[in-house]
Design a protein around this motif. Structure first.
Motif: not given
Length: 474
Positions: A294-299, A344-345, A358-361
């Motif tokens: 998930t972290i890799q996808r967000a990155a 949008g969470i 959080g990554t979006k923010y």
């Protein structure tokens, strides 16, 4: 008699003529030969001979980096030429490579010693360190130099560590020196100490401090010699190039570019929290794998290095999706209710929502600070995530009032702690701020990030063929 004297006169004139021709050819050739600096400028490129390790030169995400490499790149920029890199087969081949024309200078954390000064000319010193003994944290028997008596000490073959240990043995210290070949690095021997495979090794103090992050079970025990000074090396007699290197070193120390490069690799290495780092290494194994995808996808979605996000998430929650702070922030990325709504969470305790939101923010904050260079922009964005962008704006305003660069993290590191004091926060739009917290927050993230990068590099095949690699200096 007259005939004889004429023959002598003719032979003398012929000898003088031959001598004059020889001398004219010699001096013409000598003066027409370009020195190293002239060849560099005319060719438009300079080749540095260095070593592949975490301190000199390595590749991360297909980009060349390293303390010595960054200094060499700055030097090539100073000359206005491109930079090329040559890695010899072994570290002991550095001077041999220079003598045989594989490069123009050596930048490989090389100590200036009397024996080496017979072979090369050294620049002014730009760095200093000491050789120190490295033992396991649980080793309580070795406390002083005398406690090495009877011990087997492992060091890489052909290094100054080996030379210094021989001096100590010649002076009467009963030690067994195990010189390890096969390109075994100092870092590898430090790992072996941490894992109790060997008892003692020797390392330069800067290498020891940095590797303590990666192997928190080591102890930097005591120095085994005097302070050493590092310099760049050129061929004997290449004074023009040597003078230009010294001129460059003087300038980058004056304009603080040296400090910037140094801090990139060695900042805060003296700060060491054994419990925290030990816990971090454990949780890299037992918690991170669950959220890594998930972290890799967000990155990838928002354009960050996943290891930076992982370091940030650890600082926020120790990879705990159920974390709840006394301030009301929740989840694996510790989001406020307002921030969650903004991105949008719907469930802050859902790790996937939290990581993506959080990554979006963080990306929104990164976009906001668009007047800074990439590195400062990222660090300021992280601080803003921690303390709020309003306090960052206040700090930037104070920085400008103090004639500091408001878009530099080094400036904001000085200013943010001032917002704890009433004479500053009463005049600020967003009021009081625990300003030491974002500074500590960013520092810890960078430490964790460095460890994660190191882990990835160690997992890769880092062997670089002993051949010339063309790299641009821009």
């Amino acid at each position: 008699m007259v005939l004889y004297s004429k023959k002598v006169d003719f032979k003398w004139k012929k000898t003088v003529l031959v001598l004059l021709i020889f001398l004219s050819v010699f001096f013409f050739g000598f003066h027409s030969r370009e020195n190293a600096l002239e060849k560099i400028i005319s060719s438009g490129e300079i080749t540095v001979i260095t070593w592949n390790n975490a301190h000199c030169y390595y590749s991360y995400r297909n980009n060349p980096i390293g303390f010595e490499y960054d200094l060499a790149r700055a030097f090539s920029d100073y000359l206005g030429v491109n930079l090329k890199v040559f890695i010899p087969l072994t570290r002991s081949d550095l001077i041999h490579a220079l003598d045989n024309g594989y490069g123009d200078f050596i930048a490989a954390s090389m100590s200036i010693t009397p024996s080496r000064k017979k072979l090369v000319d050294f620049s002014d010193a730009y760095f200093n360190n000491q050789q120190v003994a490295i033992i396991n944290k649980k080793n309580y028997q070795i406390k002083t130099l005398r406690d090495l008596k009877g011990k087997t000490i492992y060091v890489p073959l052909g290094t100054l560590y080996e030379e210094r240990l021989r001096q100590l043995r010649d002076d009467g210290l009963d030690i067994n020196i195990k010189s390890v070949g096969g390109n075994t690095s100092t870092e590898e021997l430090i790992r072996m100490v941490a894992e109790n495979e060997i008892e003692v090794t020797i390392a330069d103090s800067n290498i020891a401090l940095l590797n303590r992050r990666y192997y928190p079970d080591i102890k930097i025990s005591f120095p085994i010699g005097d302070t050493q000074f590092l310099g760049w090396a050129v061929k004997k007699g290449e004074n023009h190039l040597l003078n230009k290197i010294n001129e460059f070193i003087k300038q980058i120390k004056k304009n603080r570019n040296y400090e910037k490069i140094y801090n990139e690799y060695y900042a805060d290495t003296e700060i060491f929290d054994y419990v925290d780092l030990k816990k971090f290494h454990i949780r890299l194994k037992n918690r991170l794998p669950k959220y890594k995808e998930t972290i890799q996808r967000a990155a990838e979605t928002y354009g960050f290095d996943w290891k930076l996000l992982a370091a940030m998430i650890y600082q926020e929650s120790h990879f705990n999706p159920g974390a709840i702070s006394f301030t009301g922030v929740r989840g694996i990325m510790q989001l406020t209710l307002d921030t969650a709504k903004e991105v949008g969470i719907t469930n802050r305790l859902d790790p996937e929502q939290s990581i993506m939101g959080g990554t979006k923010y963080l990306k929104k904050l990164y976009t906001r600070f668009d007047k800074t260079n990439e590195e400062d922009r990222l660090l300021i964005s992280l601080a803003s995530y921690n303390v709020g962008k309003g306090h960052i704006l206040d700090a930037q305003k104070i920085a400008m009032q103090r004639n500091l660069d408001p878009n530099s993290w080094s400036s904001l590191k000085q200013i943010l702690p001032l917002l704890r004091y009433s004479r500053y926060y009463k005049k600020s739009r967003y009021g009081y701020c625990r300003g030491t917290e974002p500074v500590r927050y960013v520092t810890r993230i960078l430490t964790y990030y460095d460890i994660l990068k190191r882990e990835e590099i160690m997992d890769q095949d880092r062997e670089i063929p002993a051949q010339e690699h063309a790299l641009t200096g821009t």
